[in-house]
Write an enzyme that holds these catalytic residues in place. Sequence first.
Site, PDB file in Angstrom:
ATOM      1  N   HIS A 242      58.928  96.263  -9.448  1.00  0.00           N
ATOM      2  CA  HIS A 242      58.064  94.885  -9.795  1.00  0.00           C
ATOM      3  C   HIS A 242      57.193  94.007  -9.478  1.00  0.00           C
ATOM      4  CE1 HIS A 242      58.011  90.385 -10.212  1.00  0.00           C
ATOM      5  NE2 HIS A 242      57.543  90.490 -11.707  1.00  0.00           N
ATOM      6  N   CYS A 243      57.727  94.438  -7.664  1.00  0.00           N
ATOM      7  CA  CYS A 243      56.288  93.970  -6.348  1.00  0.00           C
ATOM      8  C   CYS A 243      54.953  94.552  -6.780  1.00  0.00           C
ATOM      9  CB  CYS A 243      57.186  93.679  -5.570  1.00  0.00           C
ATOM     10  SG  CYS A 243      58.315  92.803  -5.440  1.00  0.00           S
ATOM     11  N   ILE A 244      54.424  95.554  -6.615  1.00  0.00           N
ATOM     12  CA  ILE A 244      53.327  96.575  -5.826  1.00  0.00           C
ATOM     13  C   ILE A 244      52.630  96.433  -7.218  1.00  0.00           C
ATOM     14  CG2 ILE A 244      52.378  98.139  -5.020  1.00  0.00           C
ATOM     15  CD1 ILE A 244      54.562  98.592  -2.905  1.00  0.00           C
TER      16      ILE A 244
ATOM     17  N   ASP B  88      52.372  91.633  -8.770  1.00  0.00           N
ATOM     18  CA  ASP B  88      52.089  91.170  -8.113  1.00  0.00           C
ATOM     19  C   ASP B  88      50.644  90.361  -7.421  1.00  0.00           C
ATOM     20  OD1 ASP B  88      54.794  90.406  -8.278  1.00  0.00           O
ATOM     21  OD2 ASP B  88      55.464  90.888  -6.344  1.00  0.00           O
TER      22      ASP B  88
END
Length: 420
Positions: free
Chosen positions: A259-261, A264
């Site tokens: 999900h993050c890289i 975000d």
Amino acid sequence: MRIDLVVIGLGYVGLPLALEASRSGLAVSGLDLDERTVSGLNSGTSHIDDIDDASVAGMCAAGFTATTDERVIADAATVVICVPTPLSPHGGPDLAMVESACAAVSRNLRPGTLVVLESTTYPGTTDEIVRPILERSGLTAGTDFHLAFSPERVDPGNKHYGIKNTPKIVGGYTPACTAAVAAFYSKFVDSVVQASGTREAEMAKLIENTYRHVNIALVNEMAVFCHELGIDLWDSISCAATKPFGFQAFRPGPGVGGHCIPIDPNYLAHKVRTLGYPFRMVELAQEINTRMPRYVVERAQHLLDRAGKTLGGARVLLLGVTYKADIADQRETSARDVVKRLRALGADVSFHDPYVPEWEVGGVTVPAATAELPEALAQSDLAILLQHHSSYDLDLIALQAPLLLDTRGSARPQPHVERL
């Protein structure tokens, strides 16, 4: 009886938080819209990698209950929102789930409650989006209830750092809100770091992930030209990593996942664009990392060409299709784009992954290898290592595969083995 904590969203972020808070002795409930998730948790069954069934059963024995009924919020001293924040089809932030969760809180908000947003988002969201929705309740943030942001720092599959021993950043709408949220997390987190406010706490999370995004893009671009120059980039990075200061090693791969890289930094770029100019560093990093699956397929095509074969009709076996090693999480995995490109060029694609029994891409099933791995490798024309799970024996894979493209730099280079 008043509940110490209600966690909204019982996924990869919310469930570990609920578990750690429960272990500390807090009375915890969870709210989720997925009836299957709620039913499974109440029966002692976990649905995420890092938490086993025994841990969920222990949490339930300590009084934890999951529900789909938002009225549980009315009994909560603290409410923490941990819902997903995906990208919209246009690449901007999709805060629909955050807004829905906040609306549910607003309908059930009581004076004195602490409300915390943990979902990753762009700077200003807590004040500009969350606060107005909560204040529909007739209560005022900072006066009638406390409001804060605390970025999640969950790292799926990490055996060393979890909720308790990972420093927790908190930022409140007012200094009193900051003090309240710091006191809350201090009950079950070893170290709490107080930011100046909600925007600084929101920004801290985006700095962390943008830093990784940009540095991964740097080595991914280096991988492309180092191959052309005949340089073993993996060896160069290992040498550079011996420097005891001023350097952190990042290594190339088939793209970025989780999900993050992949997501975000785009929230930060969105916020910067509202100021009237682009965030060029992030946008370039996104461009480089997004094109890596295509580059992987190009390298696969060249390997087959040199062996006198074509990619069209070739039997290609993908090894490891999760976004990270040793977990089952497939969120934003670059393996999906690799499959799409291979199929478009006529390859016969199958996969092997000890964590993924069934898999589909674009609504079409990708067949799992039916034979044992050595036999499946021998039956392929080319194997591509996309994720190096610890259960994979790279020497055995290199021995059995007619051709091997290693996107993780784990195998020893040989005439029939190439590293990305």
